[in-house]
Design a protein around this motif. Structure first.
Motif, PDB file in Angstrom:
ATOM      1  N   THR A  70       0.461  -5.746   4.082  1.00  0.00           N
ATOM      2  CA  THR A  70       0.544  -4.458   3.403  1.00  0.00           C
ATOM      3  C   THR A  70       0.967  -3.356   4.370  1.00  0.00           C
ATOM      4  O   THR A  70       1.815  -2.520   4.044  1.00  0.00           O
ATOM      5  N   GLN A 119      -0.201  -4.057  -5.605  1.00  0.00           N
ATOM      6  CA  GLN A 119      -1.026  -5.240  -5.832  1.00  0.00           C
ATOM      7  C   GLN A 119      -1.850  -5.152  -7.110  1.00  0.00           C
ATOM      8  O   GLN A 119      -1.882  -6.066  -7.906  1.00  0.00           O
ATOM      9  N   ASP A 201       4.174  -5.916  -3.305  1.00  0.00           N
ATOM     10  CA  ASP A 201       3.034  -6.279  -2.467  1.00  0.00           C
ATOM     11  C   ASP A 201       1.999  -7.015  -3.308  1.00  0.00           C
ATOM     12  O   ASP A 201       1.240  -6.410  -4.035  1.00  0.00           O
ATOM     13  N   GLU A 202       1.977  -8.319  -3.202  1.00  0.00           N
ATOM     14  CA  GLU A 202       1.071  -9.160  -3.991  1.00  0.00           C
ATOM     15  C   GLU A 202       1.067  -8.725  -5.457  1.00  0.00           C
ATOM     16  O   GLU A 202       0.028  -8.338  -5.993  1.00  0.00           O
TER      17      GLU A 202
HETATM   18 MG   LIG Z   1      -2.362  -6.413   1.389  1.00  0.00          MG
END
Ligand SMILES: [Mg+2]
Ligand SMILES: Nc1ncnc2c1ncn2[C@@H]1O[C@H](COP(=O)(O)OP(=O)(O)OP(=O)(O)O)[C@@H](O)[C@H]1O
Ligand code: SF4
Lengths: 375, 314
Positions: A70, A119, A201-202
């Motif tokens: 991240t 995320q 990001d995820e």
């Molecule tokens: Mg992360």
């Protein structure tokens, strides 16, 4: 209407050469370092990362929790706060050095050329704003659309990410949507101005397995349609196995292996990468299970250990590994980089006493077939 | 949405009813003969008889209540047995003073606290933030009864900018009225500024840590738009709740300032009536203040639904 670029007479001050005009990759990150000053000491979260992403391709960034994914993604975008953050290295995006840009210039790129999917769709959408406005605000800002045009585009965007009856949904609030639907909204927001690169990001970590696959497939489809590049950040190699063109494996803030996806699976050199492969969750596993397949914990990023950072957890570690840091290097194919003194070759360690360790570690052949997540 | 409001409104009616019963019983549940309670032990038998007749004290309690409530609905809140002044008149002349004090002081409080919090929360613990935060902490330590005499001494006695005391109704001479009301309002506003500023600042600071703010930044929005359109609204819950409590407390809580500036607002009249055991005046003003309090909370509840669409659901 979607995917249209800014107005020709545009107020955009920066010039962006069209893809294809230049041979340069879309994104070139060189020797990026990011550290945080904290009360306990300086946390070296990203420690000398270099990578490139060509236009329209997908780069997977994989690593355990805390490996710095991240921080890397946000450092590339320039989204980290200035305070108590020490950054060095360069990020060239479409020919511009983002690290040298003023905040005002960055804001012209953010959302327009380079956008981000977060995320957790529960926390990344503003809970008190209608989803329509959360889409239209970047359209109006970057593409100079008027309200009517932006509203119509928002409906089209919601339709394109598979949200049923988008005409009504634009007026909904995030809390009225399920997790999967919210993540679709996030994708719609990220896509709105037809950026060249999306940093995801995820994007599916909080979702259950079937929804996860749907969202990733949707992202892939839109990416191909619009010729966008995607950086797909995940802790799950299975997620990027059949979606990324190239994979970067991170450990303790560093790139430890980087190769085209097929090569990485066929010819894994880093013991850590292999450990990650062994921890890919199977479809049968209940959703949300975080596999603790790799024994031990990632190192302290304030005082990283001397030598190879993976050594305390590596089945093949030798004295040399604990003494000196393995550089990122190539062997054989030039696009396959790894940082290991005793790389695995055909699944077998090249360490002197490897035969003993390897047999202790169980099977030494890698078979990527069954572990690749099915769509 | 509509269902929510109907529900809230019915609650409001029920609470108002309970308040009316309690306020009514205020006089009747005190031990001893209500006429002695109201008139005191030394009044004449003649006055006592008049009171009995007016209040119907010989009738059953329920009937007394309905009679009283009926009078209230017709705008008759009873009268003082000390000077025979109608309570409705006391309220009619007093309430505008309270309302004006509250409105002016709160407008100033919000006008100072909100921009200040928006500015300092973006860069907490920098010089400007530290100065603001310390200053407002100082304001908290200065209650109106300390601030008011100081302000009178400085602005009225020494500088002659404002009158020390006095009141001209707004309807009679707006300019003079506003001029007269500024000092008393400022005396009240200091504490409100401190409370509102500190709550909003800390909520803004935590909102700014949220993912959706980073998300808003990643869209390329300007800092100004992020603060005003994304961070402000979700950060106003504590502010709103505190404003509800604070304004509620000011409804009859401005009496010190009213006393110091010789304004006969509701708060001052109420305290005076309590001191003089003028129970019917106490009863009338209490009813008005309590109902105003309930209506205020109704408005605050409504504002919560404006600020956060999720509230209606719960
Ligand atoms: Mg992360
Ligand atoms: N603002 C910060 N201040 C100090 N340390 C930080 C900060 N942000 C991140 N870190 C540290 O940097 C390291 C990398 O964090 P990062 O969030 O990038 O990991 P990640 O790979 O994204 O993990 P996850 O899979 O849990 O999201 C962690 O050790 C984290 O504690
Ligand atoms: S350098 Fe040594 S310790 Fe590090 S991964 Fe390679 S074999 Fe393991």
């Amino acid at each position: 209407m979607i995917g249209r670029r800014g107005p020709q007479n545009g107020k955009r001050a920066l010039e962006f050469p069209d893809v294809g005009e230049s041979d340069e990759p879309l994104l070139v990150v060189e020797n990026l370092h990011t550290s945080f000053r904290t009360g306990r000491g300086t946390v070296h979260a990203v420690d000398g990362v270099s990578l490139t992403v060509a236009a329209g391709t997908t780069l997977g960034i994989v690593g355990e929790s805390g490996s710095g994914k991240t921080v890397l993604a946000r450092s590339i975008m320039g989204l980290l706060p200035v305070r108590d953050v020490i950054k060095s290295g360069t990020v060239h995006f479409a020919g511009h050095d983002l690290t040298a840009m003023e905040p005002d210039q960055l804001r012209e790129i953010w959302g327009a050329e380079l956008s981000m999917i977060f995320q957790d769709p529960m926390t990344a959408l503003n809970p008190v704003k209608r989803i329509g406005i959360q889409i239209t605000e970047s359209l109006r800002l970057h593409l100079d659309m008027d309200r009517k045009e932006a509203d119509a585009t928002a409906v089209e965007l919601l339709r394109s990410v598979g949200i049923p009856s988008p005409e009504q949904r634009v007026r909904w609030y995030p809390f009225q949507l399920s997790g999967g639907m919210r993540q679709r909204v996030m994708i719609a927001i990220a896509l709105a101005c037809a950026p060249r690169l999306i940093m995801a990001d995820e994007p599916t970590t909080g979702l259950d397995v079937t929804v996860q696959a749907q969202i990733l497939d949707l992202l892939g489809k839109l990416q191909r349609e619009r010729h966008m590049a995607v950086i797909l950040v995940t802790h799950d190699l299975g997620v990027v196995a059949d979606r990324a063109d190239e994979i970067v494996v991170m450990y303790a803030g560093r790139v430890v292996e980087r190769a085209p996806t097929r090569t990485l699976f066929a010819e894994t050199h880093m013991p850590y990468t292999r450990a990650l492969m062994e921890s890919i969750p199977r479809l049968a596993d209940p959703s949300g299970t975080r596999l603790q397949a790799i024994p031990g914990r990632p190192p302290d990023l304030i005082h990283p250990p001397k030598g190879c950072r993976f050594a305390p957890r590596c089945a093949f570690a030798q004295d040399k590994c604990r003494e000196s840091d393995p550089p990122l290097r190539t062997a054989g194919s030039p696009d396959h980089l790894f940082a290991c003194w005793f790389p695995l070759v055909h699944g077998t360690s090249t360490a002197p006493s490897a035969s003993a360790s390897a047999s202790a570690a169980g099977d030494t052949t890698i078979d990527p077939g069954p572990v690749v997540q099915s769509p | 949405m509509t269902k929510y409001f109907i529900k809230r409104f019915l609650q409001l009616v029920v609470v108002a009813f309970i308040i009316s019963v309690l306020v009514f019983l205020l006089v009747h549940l005190l031990p001893g003969d209500p006429s002695v309670t109201i008139l005191g032990p030394n009044d004449t038998a003649h006055n006592r008889a008049i009171l009995f007749k007016q209040l119907g004290l010989n009738k059953p309690l329920l009937q007394q209540y309905t009679t009283w409530l009926n009078a209230v609905f017709h705008g008759n809140l009873g009268q003082s047995y000390l000077n025979h002044e109608s309570v409705t008149h006391i309220v009619a002349t007093g309430a505008p003073i309270d309302i004006e004090l509250i409105v002016i002081s709160q407008v100033i409080a919000f006008a100072v606290a909100i921009p200040l919090a928006l500015i300092t929360s973006r860069r907490p613990n920098r010089a400007f933030d530290n100065v603001s935060t310390t200053t407002t902490f100082g304001l908290l330590a200065l209650p109106p009864f300390v601030i008011a005499p100081i302000m009178v001494a400085v602005f009225a006695v020494s500088l002659h900018w404002f009158p020390a005391t006095g009141y001209v109704p707004l309807t009679q001479d707006p300019a003079t009225n506003l001029h007269d009301m500024i000092l008393p309002s400022l005396a009240i506003t200091a504490g409100s500024i401190a409370v509102y500023y500190r709550l909003l600042r800390s909520d803004l600071i935590s909102t700014l840590q949220e993912d959706f703010i980073t998300m808003a930044r990643s869209k390329g929005l300007s800092n100004r738009r992020i603060m005003l359109r994304h961070a402000f609204r979700p950060s106003t819950f504590s502010l709103l709740a505190a404003a509800g409590v604070n304004i509620g407390a000011l409804l009859a809580g401005t009496f010190i300032v009213e006393y110091l500036f010789a304004l006969s607002g509701l708060g001052y009249s109420l305290v005076q009536a309590v001191q003089q055991r003028d129970y019917l005046v106490v009863q009338g003003i209490s009813l008005v203040v309590a109902i105003a309090y309930v209506v205020l909370q109704f408005i605050i509840d409504f504002l919560f639904t404006v600020v956060d669409p999720r509230v209606v659901r719960e």
